[in-house]
Design an enzyme around this catalytic site. Sequence first.
Site, PDB file in Angstrom:
ATOM      1  N   TYR A 142       0.790  -1.278   0.321  1.00 17.07           N
ATOM      2  CA  TYR A 142      -0.295   0.351   0.001  1.00 17.07           C
ATOM      3  C   TYR A 142       0.982   0.780  -0.397  1.00 17.07           C
ATOM      4  O   TYR A 142       2.116   1.580   1.043  1.00 17.07           O
ATOM      5  CB  TYR A 142      -0.943   0.346   1.095  1.00 17.07           C
ATOM      6  CG  TYR A 142      -1.834   1.057   1.116  1.00 17.07           C
ATOM      7  CD1 TYR A 142      -1.716   2.608   2.149  1.00 17.07           C
ATOM      8  CD2 TYR A 142      -2.953   1.097   0.307  1.00 17.07           C
ATOM      9  CE1 TYR A 142      -2.378   3.270   2.575  1.00 17.07           C
ATOM     10  CE2 TYR A 142      -3.881   3.253   0.684  1.00 17.07           C
ATOM     11  CZ  TYR A 142      -3.264   3.560   2.116  1.00 17.07           C
ATOM     12  OH  TYR A 142      -3.956   5.006   2.229  1.00 17.07           O
ATOM     13  N   ASP A 237       9.648   2.615  -1.312  1.00 18.77           N
ATOM     14  CA  ASP A 237       8.218   4.027  -0.480  1.00 18.77           C
ATOM     15  C   ASP A 237       8.259   3.041   1.545  1.00 18.77           C
ATOM     16  O   ASP A 237       8.534   1.796   1.581  1.00 18.77           O
ATOM     17  CB  ASP A 237       7.128   2.997  -0.791  1.00 18.77           C
ATOM     18  CG  ASP A 237       5.792   3.565   0.226  1.00 18.77           C
ATOM     19  OD1 ASP A 237       4.685   3.675   0.110  1.00 18.77           O
ATOM     20  OD2 ASP A 237       6.322   4.278   1.489  1.00 18.77           O
ATOM     21  N   LYS A 265       5.416   9.313   8.665  1.00 16.68           N
ATOM     22  CA  LYS A 265       5.054   8.622   9.708  1.00 16.68           C
ATOM     23  C   LYS A 265       6.704   9.331  10.904  1.00 16.68           C
ATOM     24  O   LYS A 265       6.179  10.428  11.189  1.00 16.68           O
ATOM     25  CB  LYS A 265       4.932   7.059   9.648  1.00 16.68           C
ATOM     26  CG  LYS A 265       3.859   7.311   9.561  1.00 16.68           C
ATOM     27  CD  LYS A 265       4.318   5.242   8.783  1.00 16.68           C
ATOM     28  CE  LYS A 265       3.011   4.787   7.565  1.00 16.68           C
ATOM     29  NZ  LYS A 265       1.445   4.826   8.072  1.00 16.68           N
TER      30      LYS A 265
HETATM   31  C1  LIG Z   1       3.867   2.291   3.409  1.00 15.73           C
HETATM   32  C2  LIG Z   1       2.799   2.995   3.338  1.00 15.73           C
HETATM   33  N1  LIG Z   1       2.697   4.059   2.339  1.00 15.73           N
HETATM   34  C3  LIG Z   1       2.081   5.275   2.329  1.00 15.73           C
HETATM   35  C4  LIG Z   1       1.155   5.184   2.906  1.00 15.73           C
HETATM   36  C5  LIG Z   1       0.184   6.408   2.951  1.00 15.73           C
HETATM   37  O1  LIG Z   1       0.197   7.264   4.054  1.00 15.73           O
HETATM   38  P1  LIG Z   1      -0.492   8.514   4.351  1.00 15.73           P
HETATM   39  O2  LIG Z   1      -0.909   9.333   3.030  1.00 15.73           O
HETATM   40  O3  LIG Z   1      -1.425   7.150   5.054  1.00 15.73           O
HETATM   41  O4  LIG Z   1      -0.145   9.153   5.633  1.00 15.73           O
HETATM   42  C6  LIG Z   1       1.200   4.225   4.220  1.00 15.73           C
HETATM   43  C7  LIG Z   1      -0.058   4.225   5.299  1.00 15.73           C
HETATM   44  N2  LIG Z   1      -0.002   3.026   6.176  1.00 15.73           N
HETATM   45  C8  LIG Z   1      -1.526   3.336   6.681  1.00 15.73           C
HETATM   46  C9  LIG Z   1      -0.826   2.014   7.582  1.00 15.73           C
HETATM   47  N3  LIG Z   1      -1.538   0.546   7.172  1.00 15.73           N
HETATM   48  C10 LIG Z   1      -1.962   4.271   6.977  1.00 15.73           C
HETATM   49  C11 LIG Z   1      -3.415   3.983   8.049  1.00 15.73           C
HETATM   50  C12 LIG Z   1      -4.197   4.435   7.452  1.00 15.73           C
HETATM   51  O5  LIG Z   1      -4.906   4.440   6.533  1.00 15.73           O
HETATM   52  O6  LIG Z   1      -4.866   5.409   8.290  1.00 15.73           O
HETATM   53  C13 LIG Z   1       2.058   2.874   4.072  1.00 15.73           C
HETATM   54  O7  LIG Z   1       1.998   2.051   5.005  1.00 15.73           O
END
Ligand SMILES: Cc1ncc(COP(=O)(O)O)c(CN[C@@H](CN)CCC(=O)O)c1O
Length: 425
Positions: A142, A237, A265
């Site tokens: 993701y 990523d 994060k």
């Molecule tokens: C590897 C990786 N790349 C991009 C993203 C997206 O980041 P954000 O747009 O949520 O800040 C994420 C976001 N991770 C999720 C947790 N599985 C965020 C939690 C959520 O969607 O509420 C990520 O894990």
Amino acid sequence: MNRNETLFDRAKAHIPGGVNSPVRAFGSVGGTPRFVSRAQGAYFWDADDKRYIDYIGSWGPAILGHARKEVIDAVKAAADFGLSFGAPTEGEITIAEEICKLVPSIEQVRLVSSGTEATMSAIRLARGFTGRDAIVKFEGCYHGHSDSLLVKAGSGLLTFGNPSSAGVPADFTRHTLVLEYNNVEQLETTFAEIGDSIACVILEPIAGNMNLIKPSAEFLAALRGLTEKHGALLIYDEVMTGFRVALSCAQGLHGIKPDLTTLGKVVGGGMPLAAFGGRADVMGKIAPLGPVYQAGTLSGNPLAVAAGLATLKLVQEPGFYETLSARTAKLAEGLAAAAREAGVAMCTDSVGGMFGVYFSESVPTGYAAVTASDRERFNRFFHAMLAEGVYLAPSAYEAGFVSIAHSEDDIALTIAAARRALARV
Ligand SMILES: Cc1ncc(COP(=O)(O)O)c(CN[C@@H](CN)CCC(=O)O)c1O
């Protein structure tokens, strides 16, 4: 009804599903989400003032534990000077210098406000730099919710992806190829067929969005070799793994130098700060220097930069990652031992401050294996642990996170709770 239930009902009146990000709604595990009223260190308290040992930590940012005094103080101090200016500040230079020092493959870096923005921008940059349209991602990884990444695998090997979300036109995903994580042969075949039309490959260098899945050394070597050979960019990523698995990130553990890296994060310490960066010749194509447009009102926000700088300073303390990794490994090993004692088919894995819990006989190596694990039993375990005051990720397909604030006692309490929970699942 308890207060969590009352708040959830109230939330649903004006917020779709009652949450501002879907995974928080407990849809995968069922039941009522816990509304956080306050958090400190390894713990948070819900709306009924029940304490939980927190193994989500905001999905990774809270590596120092919640409300770490140095981070809070830095944000408070910054707030006194104004919240946002839409003009450059010295703090943005300082955090850019720190990121480039800690991640040598990053020669230039642009700050944004979310991981989604970071990966969306990195892909646009890769397409602009190479002049190519095709991109490769891996099933189970993701990278945020930008249109060209909300894709599920096509029917055949070289069939481009189909939208995995409503509202994404098929046209927007027809340049995205979805391959199988850790499948070297498929990668080789793909590059042999269309390598010279691929702008980039983006991957989670240690996957955390299909539970914790580690790459094989052969897979990593093939990724770097094939992208280099065919003029495609390799995008790591590291939104989740950045400063989570090691100070040098996953790329430091792997000894691989990607062309671009995305961060999020931990780098923002819990505030909205993410980044993309890498080779100077590639970053030189981004506006205002080059033709690839990218922008953001709150990019490099002073309060988020203050939280990020305070966090990056503290994770560089001597022994930080040794302690974090040892605590996380102790948790993972203790959970696995509890499962063996209970005769339950549950195993675990960990790297740095991340861990995975799998209701399967062995640790999965890819998406298909993860989806074959016993999700219903995980859900029962999740709720049994919740009742014990331990908050795991509310999905069988998410990794867990330990902070430096999780003490040896917290780890021991969690393992003891798991022994009781496993007897009931
Ligand atoms: C590897 C990786 N790349 C991009 C993203 C997206 O980041 P954000 O747009 O949520 O800040 C994420 C976001 N991770 C999720 C947790 N599985 C965020 C939690 C959520 O969607 O509420 C990520 O894990």
